[in-house]
Design a protein around this motif. Sequence first.
Motif, PDB file in Angstrom:
ATOM      1  N   GLN A 174      -7.290   8.557   5.667  1.00 19.91           N
ATOM      2  CA  GLN A 174      -6.659   7.477   4.915  1.00 19.91           C
ATOM      3  C   GLN A 174      -6.138   6.421   5.881  1.00 19.91           C
ATOM      4  O   GLN A 174      -5.789   6.724   7.019  1.00 19.91           O
ATOM      5  CB  GLN A 174      -5.497   8.024   4.069  1.00 19.91           C
ATOM      6  N   ASP A 217      -4.751   1.680  -4.238  1.00 21.03           N
ATOM      7  CA  ASP A 217      -4.944   0.814  -3.083  1.00 21.03           C
ATOM      8  C   ASP A 217      -5.298   1.633  -1.856  1.00 21.03           C
ATOM      9  O   ASP A 217      -5.176   1.195  -0.745  1.00 21.03           O
ATOM     10  CB  ASP A 217      -3.685  -0.039  -2.830  1.00 21.03           C
ATOM     11  N   GLY A 237     -15.683  -5.293   1.589  1.00 22.14           N
ATOM     12  CA  GLY A 237     -15.868  -4.566   0.336  1.00 22.14           C
ATOM     13  C   GLY A 237     -17.116  -4.964  -0.432  1.00 22.14           C
ATOM     14  O   GLY A 237     -17.490  -4.301  -1.386  1.00 22.14           O
ATOM     15  N   VAL A 239      -4.348  -1.177   6.131  1.00 20.04           N
ATOM     16  CA  VAL A 239      -4.814  -2.292   6.941  1.00 20.04           C
ATOM     17  C   VAL A 239      -3.967  -3.520   6.670  1.00 20.04           C
ATOM     18  O   VAL A 239      -3.676  -3.837   5.527  1.00 20.04           O
ATOM     19  CB  VAL A 239      -6.297  -2.609   6.642  1.00 20.04           C
ATOM     20  N   THR A 271       0.832  -1.199   0.000  1.00 25.40           N
ATOM     21  CA  THR A 271       0.000   0.000   0.000  1.00 25.40           C
ATOM     22  C   THR A 271       0.870   1.253   0.000  1.00 25.40           C
ATOM     23  O   THR A 271       1.844   1.337   0.737  1.00 25.40           O
ATOM     24  CB  THR A 271      -0.925  -0.002   1.241  1.00 25.40           C
ATOM     25  N   GLN A 272       0.492   2.216  -0.834  1.00 21.59           N
ATOM     26  CA  GLN A 272       1.253   3.468  -0.906  1.00 21.59           C
ATOM     27  C   GLN A 272       1.198   4.201   0.429  1.00 21.59           C
ATOM     28  O   GLN A 272       0.262   4.014   1.210  1.00 21.59           O
ATOM     29  CB  GLN A 272       0.644   4.388  -1.973  1.00 21.59           C
ATOM     30  N   ALA A 273       2.180   5.055   0.657  1.00 22.78           N
ATOM     31  CA  ALA A 273       2.199   5.844   1.894  1.00 22.78           C
ATOM     32  C   ALA A 273       0.951   6.734   1.957  1.00 22.78           C
ATOM     33  O   ALA A 273       0.449   7.180   0.940  1.00 22.78           O
ATOM     34  CB  ALA A 273       3.451   6.713   1.937  1.00 22.78           C
ATOM     35  N   GLN A 305     -18.220  12.210   0.707  1.00 23.39           N
ATOM     36  CA  GLN A 305     -19.188  12.162  -0.383  1.00 23.39           C
ATOM     37  C   GLN A 305     -19.939  10.824  -0.445  1.00 23.39           C
ATOM     38  O   GLN A 305     -20.962  10.733  -1.097  1.00 23.39           O
ATOM     39  CB  GLN A 305     -18.477  12.369  -1.722  1.00 23.39           C
ATOM     40  N   ILE A 306     -19.371   9.789   0.143  1.00 26.18           N
ATOM     41  CA  ILE A 306     -20.001   8.468  -0.006  1.00 26.18           C
ATOM     42  C   ILE A 306     -20.326   7.858   1.355  1.00 26.18           C
ATOM     43  O   ILE A 306     -19.762   8.233   2.379  1.00 26.18           O
ATOM     44  CB  ILE A 306     -19.099   7.494  -0.806  1.00 26.18           C
ATOM     45  N   ASP A 307     -21.253   6.904   1.336  1.00 29.49           N
ATOM     46  CA  ASP A 307     -21.638   6.228   2.564  1.00 29.49           C
ATOM     47  C   ASP A 307     -20.815   4.970   2.795  1.00 29.49           C
ATOM     48  O   ASP A 307     -20.655   4.520   3.929  1.00 29.49           O
ATOM     49  CB  ASP A 307     -23.126   5.876   2.522  1.00 29.49           C
ATOM     50  N   ASP A 308     -20.316   4.376   1.690  1.00 27.54           N
ATOM     51  CA  ASP A 308     -19.476   3.200   1.818  1.00 27.54           C
ATOM     52  C   ASP A 308     -18.788   2.961   0.484  1.00 27.54           C
ATOM     53  O   ASP A 308     -19.109   3.624  -0.501  1.00 27.54           O
ATOM     54  CB  ASP A 308     -20.263   1.960   2.250  1.00 27.54           C
ATOM     55  N   LEU A 309     -17.849   2.012   0.478  1.00 21.96           N
ATOM     56  CA  LEU A 309     -17.060   1.758  -0.723  1.00 21.96           C
ATOM     57  C   LEU A 309     -17.145   0.290  -1.112  1.00 21.96           C
ATOM     58  O   LEU A 309     -16.914  -0.586  -0.293  1.00 21.96           O
ATOM     59  CB  LEU A 309     -15.601   2.147  -0.445  1.00 21.96           C
ATOM     60  N   SER A 310     -17.514   0.041  -2.372  1.00 21.87           N
ATOM     61  CA  SER A 310     -17.528  -1.342  -2.876  1.00 21.87           C
ATOM     62  C   SER A 310     -16.174  -1.635  -3.459  1.00 21.87           C
ATOM     63  O   SER A 310     -15.733  -0.969  -4.387  1.00 21.87           O
ATOM     64  CB  SER A 310     -18.618  -1.485  -3.943  1.00 21.87           C
ATOM     65  N   GLN A 311     -15.471  -2.624  -2.889  1.00 22.49           N
ATOM     66  CA  GLN A 311     -14.114  -2.889  -3.359  1.00 22.49           C
ATOM     67  C   GLN A 311     -13.767  -4.361  -3.315  1.00 22.49           C
ATOM     68  O   GLN A 311     -14.470  -5.139  -2.749  1.00 22.49           O
ATOM     69  CB  GLN A 311     -13.099  -2.096  -2.547  1.00 22.49           C
ATOM     70  N   GLU A 318     -12.652  13.160   0.702  1.00 20.05           N
ATOM     71  CA  GLU A 318     -13.233  12.432  -0.427  1.00 20.05           C
ATOM     72  C   GLU A 318     -14.320  11.474   0.060  1.00 20.05           C
ATOM     73  O   GLU A 318     -15.346  11.300  -0.563  1.00 20.05           O
ATOM     74  CB  GLU A 318     -12.151  11.658  -1.179  1.00 20.05           C
ATOM     75  N   GLU A 319     -14.093  10.866   1.213  1.00 20.63           N
ATOM     76  CA  GLU A 319     -15.039   9.881   1.703  1.00 20.63           C
ATOM     77  C   GLU A 319     -16.334  10.476   2.233  1.00 20.63           C
ATOM     78  O   GLU A 319     -17.328   9.777   2.384  1.00 20.63           O
ATOM     79  CB  GLU A 319     -14.378   9.017   2.796  1.00 20.63           C
ATOM     80  N   ASP A 355     -11.498  13.290   9.123  1.00 18.26           N
ATOM     81  CA  ASP A 355     -12.383  12.795   8.078  1.00 18.26           C
ATOM     82  C   ASP A 355     -11.722  12.965   6.729  1.00 18.26           C
ATOM     83  O   ASP A 355     -11.167  14.013   6.423  1.00 18.26           O
ATOM     84  CB  ASP A 355     -13.707  13.572   8.084  1.00 18.26           C
TER      85      ASP A 355
END
Lengths: 127, 350
Positions: free
Chosen positions: A99, B230, B206, A102, A91-93, A121-127, A118-119, A115
Amino acid sequence: MMKRNDWLLMGAVLLAAALWWGFTEWQSRAGAATQVLVWQDRQLIGTYPLNSPGTLDIPADTDSGHNLIRIENGTVRMVEADCPDQVCVHTQAIRGPGQSIVCLPNRIMVEVAGDNPEEVQIDDLSQ
Amino acid sequence: MKHKFRIIALLCLGLLAVGCSSSGATKAAEPAAMKEETDYIFGTLVSLKLYGPVDAAVYSGIFEDLRDVENRMTVKGISSELIAVNAAAGKNPVKVSDDTYRVLEAAEKYAGLSDGAFDITVYPLVALWGVGTDAARVPTPEEIEAAKALVGYQDLVLDPDVHTAFLKRPGMGLDLGGIAKGYAADRTAEKLKGQGIERGIVNLGGNVLAMGTKPDGSPWRIGIQNPMSDRGEYIGIVEATNKTVVTSGIYERYFEKDGVRYHHILDPKTGYPADNGLAGVSILTDTSMDADALSTACFVLGPEKAMAMANSLEGVDVLFITKDKRVLMTEGFKSVFTQTDDSFTVVDGL
């Protein structure tokens, strides 16, 4: 009619207000956004300043395994982990509020407090 | 006298300015109390976001239930129903619990629908590659051929009368990694509804299931992960009410060898990680179990065949992201999707 001194006084009061506002804003941003939180299995195990001079290495050795977190130049990254997938090390720094990095196998989460703009704006992230 | 009055008035003005600025600096209060609880289950992060006064026992009860599901369906522990079925491959049928049977039945259905692109008998290949484990490596072509020969959903025999599962040939194995989390999300939503909780978000590593609407009646806004990143960045937002959004991508689990990335979505036909130019696939539909299986199936099938399959299924919408940053969607997906990252290009065909 306002006299010259009145204008000066009003200017001084407004300037003082502006300075005070700037100070509190700076304090809230600098104070709140630059803490780095380290969690192990949902327990907070440490809080560190993001903007510390030099390099700060934080070993997280637990029953689950070994991780080494490095804070440097206002960024945080995972430099070592004994987990099999190494996703956290890849994972990038991170540097921005909200941010996180994990390490699922070792249940370590590192996040920059605050906070993520960017987040919001959304309620959750599909990934 | 008049002078003093002016000074007081000015000071009041100053105080007002300070007062305004400091109240402006504090954050607006959350409209309704949302409480998120997370736990590590299915080898991933599980999160529940629920609104209103919800008892702490609700969260812990769900996590406990999910752990129970994991203990029955995992292939990673020491024992589970799945491990028992795998150990009895080529020998005898093994009785499984009703919910495991339900998942197996659904998996069989999607294997048929996708012509084996989604296949839960892929376990020998998964174990051989070991993506995401200590043992991750690029196998030899001979090893891949040998493992591939042990894959084939046609040799999984399910008996609906007694709820047994039987793998016909020794060495075969089941892996529910591409469907169990979806089942678990649906099950969680059912359990929450049973306790009178109608809105919230269930996120299993996710896989997102959005229950009801937000408290103000507007749809939930679900980001679609940027597969090149990521750090939780997204390419756009889906508006969802009582829908699930499940994404499969090359960024989830992978290892690199000699500059090549080997990701975890294996193509049962080739025995190698699916390599068709796709970086991510998102499914938008009603049930998470369907979405979970279909996201893998679509990823392996590639855009052309996957689009045809999606269009043949009612209420299933798909979004594809290619490695060269193009985005292709079904009409239904387009109607609820808002792009937020300009570096991607939405196209009508590939």
